[in-house]
Structure formats: C-alpha cells, structure tokens
Design an enzyme around this catalytic site. Structure first.
Site, PDB file in Angstrom:
ATOM      1  N   ASP A  51      -9.621 -51.940 -37.926  1.00 18.05           N
ATOM      2  CA  ASP A  51     -10.779 -52.920 -38.119  1.00 18.05           C
ATOM      3  C   ASP A  51     -11.611 -52.335 -39.012  1.00 18.05           C
ATOM      4  O   ASP A  51     -11.992 -51.207 -39.243  1.00 18.05           O
ATOM      5  CB  ASP A  51     -11.538 -52.988 -36.585  1.00 18.05           C
ATOM      6  CG  ASP A  51     -10.617 -53.543 -35.468  1.00 18.05           C
ATOM      7  OD1 ASP A  51      -9.456 -53.505 -35.626  1.00 18.05           O
ATOM      8  OD2 ASP A  51     -11.190 -53.626 -34.449  1.00 18.05           O
ATOM      9  N   GLU A 273     -12.104 -61.539 -30.237  1.00 20.21           N
ATOM     10  CA  GLU A 273     -12.556 -60.245 -30.703  1.00 20.21           C
ATOM     11  C   GLU A 273     -13.292 -60.431 -32.160  1.00 20.21           C
ATOM     12  O   GLU A 273     -12.942 -61.322 -32.835  1.00 20.21           O
ATOM     13  CB  GLU A 273     -11.267 -59.399 -31.104  1.00 20.21           C
ATOM     14  CG  GLU A 273     -10.281 -59.133 -29.615  1.00 20.21           C
ATOM     15  CD  GLU A 273      -9.727 -57.967 -29.220  1.00 20.21           C
ATOM     16  OE1 GLU A 273     -10.499 -57.201 -28.963  1.00 20.21           O
ATOM     17  OE2 GLU A 273      -8.712 -57.517 -30.017  1.00 20.21           O
TER      18      GLU A 273
END
Ligand code: FRU
Length: 432
Positions: A51, A273
């Site tokens: 990420d 998310e």
C-alpha cells in the site's frame, strides 16, 4: 438500533452499495487492466512494498519538496514470506524527482519506546502542513505485544520534518504519536462486536473540503445478532463494511470526531479498503479497494478498485458504471494487483497499486499458501504496479492505457498519447 443510527438512517436512506448494484459486477474491456509482467527492477530489491500514498498539502495537491515528490508505503524485508508481511509492516518513504525513478529514504519512524503505536503499522496518508509532516497510520496490535493481536486504531505521528541536500532527502523526527480514533460501537463496529471475519478500523485518509478537515477510513457497521438486516440472514450480516468519516471541529489535524459513515455495504461486502476521494467538476468520486473473498455468499466480485460518485461529500453516492467496478485484474491473473489509489490528472485518473501475485490463476488467494515457499516468493511482485490511466466521464469510467511500473506523474505533467486517444484518431471502417 440506537437513536443516533436510527436518525442517521432515516435521513440518509438505505446503504448506497446494495446487493443489486454488486450483482451487476462483471469484467468488461473498460474495467480490466492489462496483464502485468515483472519490471526490469523493483523499486527496492531488499523490500516488499505494498500500500502506497503521497505526501500531500492540505488542499490535496502533491507536496513539492525542493523538486522531489515523496511516497510512503507499507514495507517489509523481501526475504519474508509475502503472506507474513502484514504482521511486521513498517512505513518507509521513497522520493523521486521525475516520478519514475524512486530512491528509498528509509523507515519514517524510529522503532523505540517513543516510536509508533501498535506492534506494526498499516496504511494511512500523509499531510505536509507549514513545514511539518502529519503521518496518519493504522496502529495494529499494541506496541511490544508478544502474541499478535488485531486491534486497529487510527493514529498519527506529527512533528517530523523533511530536509534536502546534495545526497537527496531525509525525513526526521522527533515525532509525537497519538491515537486519534477508536470505534464507538454505534456508527462503527468494535472488535468485540464483530461477528465474522476480522473487524476493520483502519487506513485513515486526510482530506479537506470547503475548509473542513476530515479523515476517511475503512470500518464496519454494527449489525446486532437477531437484526432484520439482510432479511434476517445471519451469514450475510457478517459482511458489513463501511467507509467511515471523522471531522475536525477546529481544523486541527490531530483532533477528530466520528461522524456517521459515508457509505455502507451491509449484506454486500466486509472490507471497503483505503477509501479516498477525488474531486472533479463539482462531483465527489469515492474509491475503495476490495477483495473477491470479502463479498457476501451469493455475490461474485473481484479484487478490484470500486468507485462511487455524489454531488456532495456526504452523498448519496451512486456506484460508477452501475455496479461500482472501476478497475480489476484480468481473469487469468486475478490477483496481479491490489490496493489501488486514484488521483486526478486532467481528463484522466491515474491509478497506482502494488504488484501482487503473478503466474497465479487459482480461484482464491488462500491457495498461495499451498505453493512451495520459494514459489510464493518468486510469484509475489512486492513493488509498484504499472500506473493505469482511466477516463472519467460522469458516472462512467474506461481504462485507456498504462504507464510504467511506479510511474507517478504530477497532475500538470504531460502524458504520452494513450491507446484510446490513438484509436479515436483512426479513421472509421470504410474511410481508409
Ligand atoms: C490493503 C490492506 C489495508 C491495510 C494493509 C495491511 O492492502 O488490507 O487495509 O492497512 O493492507 O497490510
């Protein structure tokens, strides 16, 4: 259902991402990314990187630090089995002058008794304001814990500064770490209320709109046992993802109060998310990443970027492309990328993500674990994926091209002609 939630739902109507929307999810030419091949060289061969997010100013623009742009990413040693990386995730920073060649800066925080909260840090966002960095992150577990726990709190480290010299760029503390928010059990499910998969309360994303300061985050809506949600179907009720929002009453980027969720997906999906917003032409585009396995039984989705549009930050949000699907992996490489982040680029959105598992087309990511360890390592990308170019027109999107792995141009940098622009110029049949 408590009073606050009842009032909220009376005002806001049903959740925006419904089973009807999600039932229409289907790969199309407009929503599938090209296959990804390994890059010549990863961003850093010593690291797994996943990420990723930019250092940004309060107005959302990408911070310019003496000609450098900075990204932060979750990272671990590249020797670690990829499936274990979430247990040791550390935030590192990387910097670049051209948006193509990235240099590793190092861990943003020193890990000591004053170091970051949690036993590991999960995704977040980063604000550069008046010379100070506010590094938002998810404090997962507790500092110093012996056995891993999965408690998640939204935290910030602030006070860091950034210096440049002839050798490059350095981010330095001292940092002050604070927990900003924990779930309240009314709008946002607590760990003890959670009934099925691991609850979520993570991925704080800083955003300002019309002078108000917000944090968006990934959460779940409490659904008490015996509730009539999902027609009383207890199995479906365990899938209760939401996009949370908190507001700073004073604009202070370290003080936030919870507000009712922006969007919920009860009976649809458990994990919305890394929520983030792109503002364009008076519209608010809300994006989340989600997994194939987090859709409720009876719904088929993919590991994909999903998006919604509204004419105000609070919604009501409408799914893009009718189902919400914006960008997914090809069916023969269904887990090649994940954790997408979209940012504005003129007529296009640029979407970065990380290169996940390649040469892997089994139906579930769980089956990675049955591969020999050497294969698990070999088939994990662990670096930035090619950036995908997407045209955005009202509530429709279309994949129109890609850039190189980890190529992250600034919004005012010119891009090469996309496939789509080239095709637009081709004469129609019969005109040759
Ligand atoms: C998405 C994600 C985030 C979380 C991180 C942990 O890739 O699940 O929600 O912060 O991974 O590694």
């Amino acid at each position: 259902m408590n009073e606050r939630t009842r009032e909220f739902e009376a005002k806001n109507g049903p959740p925006a991402w419904t089973r009807e929307h999600a039932a229409a999810i289907e790969r199309t030419d407009d929503t599938v990314a090209p296959i990804i091949y390994p890059p010549e060289a990863p961003v850093d061969s010593d690291l797994h990187i996943w990420d990723t997010w930019f250092l940004r100013e309060r107005d959302g623009s990408i911070a310019d630090i003496d000609g450098y742009r900075i990204v932060f990413a979750l990272s671990s040693s590249s020797e670690l089995l990829p499936g274990k990386r979430h247990d040791v995730a550390t935030i590192r920073y990387f910097y670049s002058r051209d948006g193509e060649n990235w240099k590793t800066g190092g861990s943003i925080f020193d890990v000591d008794e004053k170091g970051p909260l949690g036993s590991r840090q999960w995704a977040g966002s980063a604000l550069y304001d008046q010379g100070t960095i506010y590094a938002y992150y998810t404090a997962s577990g507790a500092r110093g814990e012996e056995a891993l726990t999965y408690t998640q709190r939204l935290a910030v480290g602030h006070g860091g500064t950034v210096e440049t010299d002839e050798d490059g760029l350095r981010i330095e503390g001292p940092w002050t770490h604070e927990v900003l928010l924990e779930p309240d059990g009314e709008f946002y499910e607590t760990e003890s209320q959670s009934r099925g998969m691991i609850y979520t309360f993570r991925d704080p994303w800083f955003f300002e709109d019309e002078g108000t300061t917000y944090l968006l985050f990934e959460a779940n809506t409490p659904v008490p046992e015996g509730s009539d949600a999902c027609g009383g179907d207890a199995a479906q009720q365990e899938f209760n993802g939401s996009v949370g929002i908190a507001e700073s009453p004073t604009g202070n980027p370290t003080e936030f109060e919870l507000r009712p969720p922006l969007l919920d997906a009860v009976c649809v999906n458990q994990e919305l998310e890394r929520p983030h917003v792109v503002r364009r032409d008076g519209c608010y585009y809300l994006f989340i990443s989600s997994h194939d396995h987090t859709f409720t039984p009876g719904l088929d989705g993919y590991d994909a970027l999903y998006g919604f549009v509204a004419d105000s930050l609070r919604g009501e949000y409408e799914p893009l492309n009718a189902s919400g699907l914006v960008l997914t992996n090809p069916s023969n490489a269904p887990f090649q990328a994940y954790s997408w982040l979209a940012y504005d680029h003129g007529d296009e959105l640029l979407v970065t993500s990380f290169f996940n598992y390649f040469e892997f087309d089994r139906p579930s990511l769980d089956e990675v674990a049955v591969l020999p360890e050497a294969e698990q390592l070999r088939r994990f990308g662990g670096t930035l994926a090619p950036t995908v170019r997407i045209r955005l027109d009202g509530n429709r999107t279309k994949v129109v091209g890609t850039l190189g792995h980890g190529h992250l141009p600034l919004p005012d940098e010119e891009l090469p002609e996309s496939w789509w622009e080239r095709c637009e110029k081709l004469p129609d049949e019969g005109e040759y």
